[in-house]
Motif scaffolding. Structure first.
Motif, PDB file in Angstrom:
ATOM      1  N   ALA A   1      39.170  47.976  37.824  1.00 37.16           N
ATOM      2  CA  ALA A   1      40.275  48.021  38.923  1.00 37.16           C
ATOM      3  C   ALA A   1      41.328  47.189  38.551  1.00 37.16           C
ATOM      4  O   ALA A   1      41.281  46.100  38.410  1.00 37.16           O
ATOM      5  N   VAL A   2      42.505  47.847  38.504  1.00 38.72           N
ATOM      6  CA  VAL A   2      43.679  47.118  38.448  1.00 38.72           C
ATOM      7  C   VAL A   2      44.619  47.108  39.384  1.00 38.72           C
ATOM      8  O   VAL A   2      44.886  48.196  40.361  1.00 38.72           O
ATOM      9  N   LEU A   3      45.068  46.007  39.840  1.00 41.91           N
ATOM     10  CA  LEU A   3      45.745  45.798  41.238  1.00 41.91           C
ATOM     11  C   LEU A   3      47.164  45.402  40.722  1.00 41.91           C
ATOM     12  O   LEU A   3      47.295  44.238  40.069  1.00 41.91           O
ATOM     13  N   ASP A   4      48.442  46.141  41.169  1.00 46.26           N
ATOM     14  CA  ASP A   4      49.635  45.621  41.000  1.00 46.26           C
ATOM     15  C   ASP A   4      50.441  45.879  42.180  1.00 46.26           C
ATOM     16  O   ASP A   4      50.013  46.767  42.865  1.00 46.26           O
ATOM     17  N   THR A   5      51.600  45.243  42.395  1.00 47.85           N
ATOM     18  CA  THR A   5      52.433  45.743  43.353  1.00 47.85           C
ATOM     19  C   THR A   5      52.910  47.445  43.252  1.00 47.85           C
ATOM     20  O   THR A   5      52.752  47.977  42.137  1.00 47.85           O
ATOM     21  N   ASN A   6      53.253  48.078  44.290  1.00 43.82           N
ATOM     22  CA  ASN A   6      53.317  49.519  44.237  1.00 43.82           C
ATOM     23  C   ASN A   6      54.608  49.929  43.638  1.00 43.82           C
ATOM     24  O   ASN A   6      55.762  49.464  44.273  1.00 43.82           O
ATOM     25  N   PRO A   7      54.603  50.747  42.600  1.00 38.37           N
ATOM     26  CA  PRO A   7      56.185  50.956  42.055  1.00 38.37           C
ATOM     27  C   PRO A   7      57.116  52.056  42.836  1.00 38.37           C
ATOM     28  O   PRO A   7      58.018  52.112  42.615  1.00 38.37           O
ATOM     29  N   ASP A   8      56.074  52.616  43.842  1.00 39.12           N
ATOM     30  CA  ASP A   8      56.870  53.441  44.738  1.00 39.12           C
ATOM     31  C   ASP A   8      57.549  52.713  46.100  1.00 39.12           C
ATOM     32  O   ASP A   8      58.283  53.297  46.807  1.00 39.12           O
ATOM     33  N   THR A   9      57.129  51.457  46.066  1.00 39.15           N
ATOM     34  CA  THR A   9      57.691  50.561  47.412  1.00 39.15           C
ATOM     35  C   THR A   9      58.654  49.485  46.882  1.00 39.15           C
ATOM     36  O   THR A   9      58.658  48.374  47.485  1.00 39.15           O
ATOM     37  N   THR A  10      59.028  49.423  45.493  1.00 44.97           N
ATOM     38  CA  THR A  10      59.925  48.341  45.021  1.00 44.97           C
ATOM     39  C   THR A  10      61.204  48.236  45.836  1.00 44.97           C
ATOM     40  O   THR A  10      61.701  49.229  46.441  1.00 44.97           O
ATOM     41  N   GLY A  11      61.368  46.836  46.052  1.00 42.36           N
ATOM     42  CA  GLY A  11      62.829  46.729  46.847  1.00 42.36           C
ATOM     43  C   GLY A  11      62.387  46.692  48.290  1.00 42.36           C
ATOM     44  O   GLY A  11      63.262  46.073  49.325  1.00 42.36           O
TER      45      GLY A  11
ATOM     46  N   ASP B   1      29.353  44.435  34.068  1.00 43.95           N
ATOM     47  CA  ASP B   1      29.175  45.434  35.020  1.00 43.95           C
ATOM     48  C   ASP B   1      30.277  46.005  35.512  1.00 43.95           C
ATOM     49  O   ASP B   1      30.471  47.254  35.772  1.00 43.95           O
ATOM     50  N   ALA B   2      31.390  45.173  35.868  1.00 40.72           N
ATOM     51  CA  ALA B   2      32.793  45.810  36.039  1.00 40.72           C
ATOM     52  C   ALA B   2      33.843  44.618  35.799  1.00 40.72           C
ATOM     53  O   ALA B   2      33.693  43.447  35.354  1.00 40.72           O
ATOM     54  N   ALA B   3      35.077  45.122  36.071  1.00 36.45           N
ATOM     55  CA  ALA B   3      36.316  44.449  35.744  1.00 36.45           C
ATOM     56  C   ALA B   3      37.425  44.373  36.561  1.00 36.45           C
ATOM     57  O   ALA B   3      37.411  45.495  37.099  1.00 36.45           O
ATOM     58  N   ILE B   4      38.208  43.380  36.866  1.00 31.63           N
ATOM     59  CA  ILE B   4      39.516  43.727  37.546  1.00 31.63           C
ATOM     60  C   ILE B   4      40.577  42.819  36.820  1.00 31.63           C
ATOM     61  O   ILE B   4      40.459  42.073  35.996  1.00 31.63           O
ATOM     62  N   SER B   5      41.914  43.414  37.223  1.00 30.48           N
ATOM     63  CA  SER B   5      43.017  42.787  36.793  1.00 30.48           C
ATOM     64  C   SER B   5      44.161  42.789  37.727  1.00 30.48           C
ATOM     65  O   SER B   5      44.446  43.941  38.104  1.00 30.48           O
ATOM     66  N   CYS B   6      44.284  41.612  38.330  1.00 32.21           N
ATOM     67  CA  CYS B   6      45.263  41.448  39.504  1.00 32.21           C
ATOM     68  C   CYS B   6      46.735  41.029  38.977  1.00 32.21           C
ATOM     69  O   CYS B   6      46.502  39.879  38.698  1.00 32.21           O
ATOM     70  N   TYR B   7      47.813  41.713  39.036  1.00 34.28           N
ATOM     71  CA  TYR B   7      48.990  41.232  38.768  1.00 34.28           C
ATOM     72  C   TYR B   7      49.122  40.638  37.371  1.00 34.28           C
ATOM     73  O   TYR B   7      49.717  39.865  36.938  1.00 34.28           O
ATOM     74  N   VAL B   8      48.399  41.474  36.422  1.00 39.83           N
ATOM     75  CA  VAL B   8      48.452  41.393  34.917  1.00 39.83           C
ATOM     76  C   VAL B   8      49.633  42.248  34.403  1.00 39.83           C
ATOM     77  O   VAL B   8      50.560  42.023  33.660  1.00 39.83           O
ATOM     78  N   TYR B   9      49.150  43.709  34.413  1.00 38.10           N
ATOM     79  CA  TYR B   9      50.334  44.465  33.947  1.00 38.10           C
ATOM     80  C   TYR B   9      51.862  44.414  34.291  1.00 38.10           C
ATOM     81  O   TYR B   9      52.580  44.504  33.349  1.00 38.10           O
ATOM     82  N   ILE B  10      52.051  44.113  35.576  1.00 36.64           N
ATOM     83  CA  ILE B  10      53.339  44.167  36.007  1.00 36.64           C
ATOM     84  C   ILE B  10      54.136  42.753  35.101  1.00 36.64           C
ATOM     85  O   ILE B  10      55.315  42.810  35.241  1.00 36.64           O
ATOM     86  N   ASN B  11      53.541  41.719  34.722  1.00 37.91           N
ATOM     87  CA  ASN B  11      54.113  40.590  34.108  1.00 37.91           C
ATOM     88  C   ASN B  11      53.940  40.673  32.614  1.00 37.91           C
ATOM     89  O   ASN B  11      54.405  39.964  31.975  1.00 37.91           O
TER      90      ASN B  11
END
Length: 247
Positions: free
Chosen positions: A140-150, A105-115
């Motif tokens: 829903a895909v969850l990663d660190t925000n590319p706009d707050t890198t650093g 019914d639903a899916a998530i990926s947490c800290y997958v794409y950035i790796n």
């Protein structure tokens, strides 16, 4: 070369020891909310040591299929975070052949794409998730925000301050563990637009972006933690990007 998430037991053990305080307060809560209603089964693609899968099963009345490429991650998940409504399985060459078309019914990926440093691999993951989702199901895909890198957040920093990272460029990741040790990893910088393009190319529609900060989620200031001391960075800068799409 990036972090060896598939074979390294040291990486798996170190990541498991990390206290994902801001992730669970701001990131996971938003992900769970974005899955929508009438959800009975959820695929957690890239479940790692089972932290998110377990919390999802406890927070929502759902069955969770947690899948990962790492045998050590799955071993930790089964031993440390078993749950009668969570089934941990191994990803096979990027695919989950044990799940039929339109079966969740639903899916998530947490800290997958950035790796992952190869966009074709990321696109293949999105396509596989799209395959197993039922029509109308949300991803829903969850990663660190590319706009707050650093930015130095309460428990982690992705990238070095002052650097402007290019699309797909490797970044240093520092995770502050409760025992005082720092786990150094490496991930990849993907701009916000890349996430939308990947989901759209896989067939997802109604793509939305969320970047929560403290104050956006009721009760997010957890008493007695690093998020409850002074004015944490999470109150001013959004540490995470959550991107959702609908099949």
């Amino acid at each position: 070369m990036g972090t060896d998430w598939k074979h390294s037991t040291a990486v798996a053990d170190g990541f498991d020891a990390y206290d994902d305080l801001p992730e669970r307060v701001l990131g996971y809560a938003t992900v769970f909310d974005r899955l929508g209603e009438d959800v009975r089964t959820v695929l957690d693609y890239g479940c790692g040591p089972g932290k998110v899968a377990l919390r999802l099963a406890e927070a929502r009345d759902v069955d969770v299929i947690g899948v990962d490429i790492s045998e050590r991650m799955l071993e930790i998940a089964r031993e440390v975070r078993p749950h009668p409504r969570v089934d941990y399985r191994r990803i096979e060459s990027g695919r989950v052949p044990f799940l039929g078309d339109g079966s969740v019914d639903a899916a998530i990926s947490c800290y997958v794409y950035i790796n992952i440093g190869d966009l074709d691999v990321i696109r293949a993951i999105a396509a596989e998730v799209h395959r197993v989702l039922r029509p109308g199901g949300r991803y829903a895909v969850l990663d660190t925000n590319p706009d707050t890198t650093g930015v130095q957040f309460s428990t982690f920093r992705n990238g070095e301050p002052g650097l402007d990272y290019a699309k797909g460029q490797r970044r240093q990741v520092l995770l502050n563990r409760p025992d005082g040790e720092v786990l150094e990893l490496s991930d990849y910088h993907w701009p916000r637009q890349t996430y939308g393009e990947v989901l759209a190319d896989a067939g997802f529609t109604s793509v939305e972006y969320s970047t929560p900060v403290l104050g956006d989620i009721p009760g997010a200031q957890v008493a007695g933690t690093l998020l409850d001391t002074g004015r944490p960075a999470e109150a001013e800068a959004a540490p995470f990007l959550i991107v959702t799409g609908v099949k």
